[in-house]
Design a protein around this motif. Structure first.
Motif, PDB file in Angstrom:
ATOM      1  N   GLY A   1     -13.115-102.948  -3.078  1.00 47.25           N
ATOM      2  CA  GLY A   1     -13.784-104.207  -2.777  1.00 47.25           C
ATOM      3  C   GLY A   1     -13.800-105.206  -3.902  1.00 47.25           C
ATOM      4  O   GLY A   1     -14.409-106.279  -3.772  1.00 47.25           O
ATOM      5  N   ALA A   2     -13.133-104.912  -5.009  1.00 49.02           N
ATOM      6  CA  ALA A   2     -13.123-105.856  -6.130  1.00 49.02           C
ATOM      7  C   ALA A   2     -12.218-107.043  -5.845  1.00 49.02           C
ATOM      8  O   ALA A   2     -12.442-108.140  -6.366  1.00 49.02           O
ATOM      9  N   VAL A   3     -11.176-106.838  -5.038  1.00 50.10           N
ATOM     10  CA  VAL A   3     -10.254-107.927  -4.694  1.00 50.10           C
ATOM     11  C   VAL A   3     -10.228-108.082  -3.176  1.00 50.10           C
ATOM     12  O   VAL A   3     -10.433-107.135  -2.423  1.00 50.10           O
ATOM     13  N   ARG A   4      -9.994-109.309  -2.771  1.00 54.48           N
ATOM     14  CA  ARG A   4      -9.938-109.596  -1.338  1.00 54.48           C
ATOM     15  C   ARG A   4      -8.634-109.099  -0.730  1.00 54.48           C
ATOM     16  O   ARG A   4      -8.616-108.549   0.375  1.00 54.48           O
ATOM     17  N   ALA A   5      -7.547-109.293  -1.432  1.00 51.39           N
ATOM     18  CA  ALA A   5      -6.235-108.888  -0.953  1.00 51.39           C
ATOM     19  C   ALA A   5      -5.315-108.680  -2.147  1.00 51.39           C
ATOM     20  O   ALA A   5      -5.566-109.198  -3.238  1.00 51.39           O
ATOM     21  N   ILE A   6      -4.246-107.911  -1.935  1.00 50.61           N
ATOM     22  CA  ILE A   6      -3.235-107.655  -2.972  1.00 50.61           C
ATOM     23  C   ILE A   6      -1.899-108.117  -2.432  1.00 50.61           C
ATOM     24  O   ILE A   6      -1.512-107.785  -1.305  1.00 50.61           O
ATOM     25  N   ILE A   7      -1.190-108.901  -3.242  1.00 55.02           N
ATOM     26  CA  ILE A   7       0.147-109.366  -2.887  1.00 55.02           C
ATOM     27  C   ILE A   7       1.075-108.992  -4.031  1.00 55.02           C
ATOM     28  O   ILE A   7       0.850-109.381  -5.180  1.00 55.02           O
ATOM     29  N   GLY A   8       2.112-108.212  -3.728  1.00 61.51           N
ATOM     30  CA  GLY A   8       3.007-107.743  -4.775  1.00 61.51           C
ATOM     31  C   GLY A   8       4.460-108.015  -4.443  1.00 61.51           C
ATOM     32  O   GLY A   8       4.870-107.996  -3.273  1.00 61.51           O
ATOM     33  N   LEU A   9       5.247-108.275  -5.482  1.00 66.01           N
ATOM     34  CA  LEU A   9       6.686-108.465  -5.350  1.00 66.01           C
ATOM     35  C   LEU A   9       7.370-107.151  -5.716  1.00 66.01           C
ATOM     36  O   LEU A   9       7.065-106.544  -6.745  1.00 66.01           O
TER      37      LEU A   9
ATOM     38  N   GLN B   1     -14.027-111.489 -13.310  1.00 66.83           N
ATOM     39  CA  GLN B   1     -14.177-112.620 -14.230  1.00 66.83           C
ATOM     40  C   GLN B   1     -13.828-113.923 -13.516  1.00 66.83           C
ATOM     41  O   GLN B   1     -12.877-114.623 -13.850  1.00 66.83           O
ATOM     42  N   THR B   2     -14.602-114.244 -12.507  1.00 68.26           N
ATOM     43  CA  THR B   2     -14.397-115.471 -11.737  1.00 68.26           C
ATOM     44  C   THR B   2     -15.716-116.201 -11.589  1.00 68.26           C
ATOM     45  O   THR B   2     -16.795-115.621 -11.759  1.00 68.26           O
ATOM     46  N   SER B   3     -15.591-117.469 -11.233  1.00 76.22           N
ATOM     47  CA  SER B   3     -16.789-118.274 -11.054  1.00 76.22           C
ATOM     48  C   SER B   3     -17.404-118.108  -9.676  1.00 76.22           C
ATOM     49  O   SER B   3     -18.559-118.471  -9.467  1.00 76.22           O
ATOM     50  N   GLN B   4     -16.642-117.547  -8.738  1.00 67.77           N
ATOM     51  CA  GLN B   4     -17.139-117.373  -7.381  1.00 67.77           C
ATOM     52  C   GLN B   4     -17.608-115.938  -7.165  1.00 67.77           C
ATOM     53  O   GLN B   4     -17.047-114.999  -7.733  1.00 67.77           O
ATOM     54  N   PRO B   5     -18.625-115.757  -6.348  1.00 62.19           N
ATOM     55  CA  PRO B   5     -19.092-114.390  -6.094  1.00 62.19           C
ATOM     56  C   PRO B   5     -18.182-113.602  -5.162  1.00 62.19           C
ATOM     57  O   PRO B   5     -18.177-112.364  -5.193  1.00 62.19           O
ATOM     58  N   LYS B   6     -17.397-114.294  -4.325  1.00 59.62           N
ATOM     59  CA  LYS B   6     -16.554-113.581  -3.365  1.00 59.62           C
ATOM     60  C   LYS B   6     -15.326-113.009  -4.068  1.00 59.62           C
ATOM     61  O   LYS B   6     -14.872-113.535  -5.097  1.00 59.62           O
ATOM     62  N   PRO B   7     -14.761-111.917  -3.544  1.00 65.15           N
ATOM     63  CA  PRO B   7     -13.602-111.279  -4.189  1.00 65.15           C
ATOM     64  C   PRO B   7     -12.404-112.216  -4.272  1.00 65.15           C
ATOM     65  O   PRO B   7     -12.218-113.106  -3.446  1.00 65.15           O
ATOM     66  N   ALA B   8     -11.576-111.989  -5.285  1.00 57.37           N
ATOM     67  CA  ALA B   8     -10.395-112.815  -5.512  1.00 57.37           C
ATOM     68  C   ALA B   8      -9.159-112.132  -4.937  1.00 57.37           C
ATOM     69  O   ALA B   8      -9.192-110.980  -4.492  1.00 57.37           O
ATOM     70  N   THR B   9      -8.062-112.857  -4.962  1.00 57.27           N
ATOM     71  CA  THR B   9      -6.763-112.329  -4.537  1.00 57.27           C
ATOM     72  C   THR B   9      -5.970-111.927  -5.768  1.00 57.27           C
ATOM     73  O   THR B   9      -5.891-112.676  -6.743  1.00 57.27           O
ATOM     74  N   LEU B  10      -5.403-110.736  -5.724  1.00 56.40           N
ATOM     75  CA  LEU B  10      -4.615-110.220  -6.845  1.00 56.40           C
ATOM     76  C   LEU B  10      -3.137-110.308  -6.495  1.00 56.40           C
ATOM     77  O   LEU B  10      -2.698-109.786  -5.464  1.00 56.40           O
ATOM     78  N   VAL B  11      -2.359-110.969  -7.363  1.00 54.76           N
ATOM     79  CA  VAL B  11      -0.919-111.115  -7.178  1.00 54.76           C
ATOM     80  C   VAL B  11      -0.215-110.375  -8.312  1.00 54.76           C
ATOM     81  O   VAL B  11      -0.554-110.581  -9.491  1.00 54.76           O
ATOM     82  N   ILE B  12       0.750-109.541  -7.970  1.00 58.55           N
ATOM     83  CA  ILE B  12       1.456-108.721  -8.960  1.00 58.55           C
ATOM     84  C   ILE B  12       2.921-109.146  -8.986  1.00 58.55           C
ATOM     85  O   ILE B  12       3.637-109.032  -7.998  1.00 58.55           O
ATOM     86  N   ASP B  13       3.367-109.638 -10.133  1.00 53.87           N
ATOM     87  CA  ASP B  13       4.752-110.062 -10.314  1.00 53.87           C
ATOM     88  C   ASP B  13       5.324-109.353 -11.549  1.00 53.87           C
ATOM     89  O   ASP B  13       5.205-109.835 -12.683  1.00 53.87           O
ATOM     90  N   SER B  14       5.897-108.169 -11.368  1.00 58.72           N
ATOM     91  CA  SER B  14       6.184-107.558 -10.092  1.00 58.72           C
ATOM     92  C   SER B  14       5.838-106.073 -10.160  1.00 58.72           C
ATOM     93  O   SER B  14       5.667-105.509 -11.250  1.00 58.72           O
TER      94      SER B  14
END
Length: 296
Positions: free
Chosen positions: A138-146, A101-114
């Motif tokens: 391939g749905a997300v470009r990268a995952i960043i989690g705390l 659900q983004t306006s850009q075609p490229k994958p987004a970054t997912l941040v998990i807190d926490s």
């Protein structure tokens, strides 16, 4: 290495900011959000432990239209009629649909807190499986989690960190505005690189790496001490001289027969005798049953 990770060059990576009760990793997590927004990336944040206002604090002036905060802070377990996001939605299908659900075609970054909040309500195998599917899907470009390491058993922390391509363990520094980052990065080839840096986070969430910590090795003495001889102060001698060793080799031991002595014992000479046995009539000896006389 911390500056390199903030640039976000790795696609398909999974980065964990690992903290404990002595130092919070959320400021560094927000620095990664700020760095992704500055790269014009769409960022989806699963907010379980911090409110939307707290997460947006310091992000003013950035393209926040690319920041999508899914507020699970108000109703994380879905007790109300219309919750925004719940922990039950932490699965591959739901997160994949959410990331698209983004306006850009490229994958987004997912941040998990926490991740710690999710691990308290979902079993670790389910969380590990979902993270691995997101990395490979391939749905997300990268995952960043705390991850709060002191809230879980060592095996749980190890399982989550084993999936990560990079782990940044933060701890307090010598000064109030400084912190120490111990970074472990695993390349696709399997090579593991470790680094330890002192950093500071500015008000605009930019990270300044001050210097790398040094680990002095074990002290080396200029002159090695000579080895002590354990036989130096004995009242008797444990070593043999050449004369004593030669006399020992010539000594005939009593249990060792020489060749001449063996021949003398084996040969029969005058005066040697034999023992002959002739059974008499009282000897009830049955050759077919030698044990016939026994009461068995």
């Amino acid at each position: 290495m911390l500056s390199e990770l903030l640039q976000g060059t790795d696609t398909g990576g999974f980065l964990i900011v690992q903290d404990n009760i002595s130092h919070s990793g959320r400021p560094l997590l927000k620095s990664f959000i700020s760095a992704a927004l500055n790269r014009d990336e769409d960022v989806h944040v699963l907010a379980f432990e911090a409110s939307e206002e707290e997460l947006k604090d310091g992000l003013q002036g950035l393209p926040c239209q690319r920041l999508h905060i899914h507020n699970a802070y108000i109703d994380p377990l879905g007790w109300t009629a219309h919750p925004a996001f719940t922990v039950q939605q932490f699965c591959f299908e739901e997160l994949t649909q959410l990331a698209k659900q983004t306006s850009q075609p490229k994958p987004a970054t997912l941040v998990i807190d926490s991740l710690s909040w999710i691990l308290r309500h979902l079993n670790p195998p389910h969380v590990c499986k979902t993270l691995q599917q997101l990395r490979k899907g391939g749905a997300v470009r990268a995952i960043i989690g705390l991850l709060h390491a002191d809230m879980h058993q060592r095996g749980t922390v190890g399982s989550i960190c084993h999936l990560a391509t990079s782990v940044i363990a933060v701890s307090p520094g010598m000064k109030a505005d400084e912190a120490v980052a111990k970074t472990t990065k695993r390349a696709k080839s399997g090579k593991v690189t470790q680094d330890e840096e002192i950093f500071r986070i500015n008000e605009d969430l930019t990270v300044v790496v001050l210097n790398k910590t040094s680990h002095p090795g074990p002290k080396q003495t200029d002159q090695e001490e000579p080895e002590m001889d354990p036989t130096a102060n004995l009242t008797f001698n444990l070593r043999l001289s050449d004369t004593e060793r030669e006399a020992k080799e010539k000594l005939a031991l009593p249990f060792v027969f020489s060749k001449e002595k063996k021949m003398a014992l084996l040969q029969s000479g005058p005066g040697s005798g034999r023992i002959l046995y002739e059974p008499d009539a009282n000897d009830d000896y049955d050759q077919e049953d030698p044990d016939d006389d026994l009461d068995v």
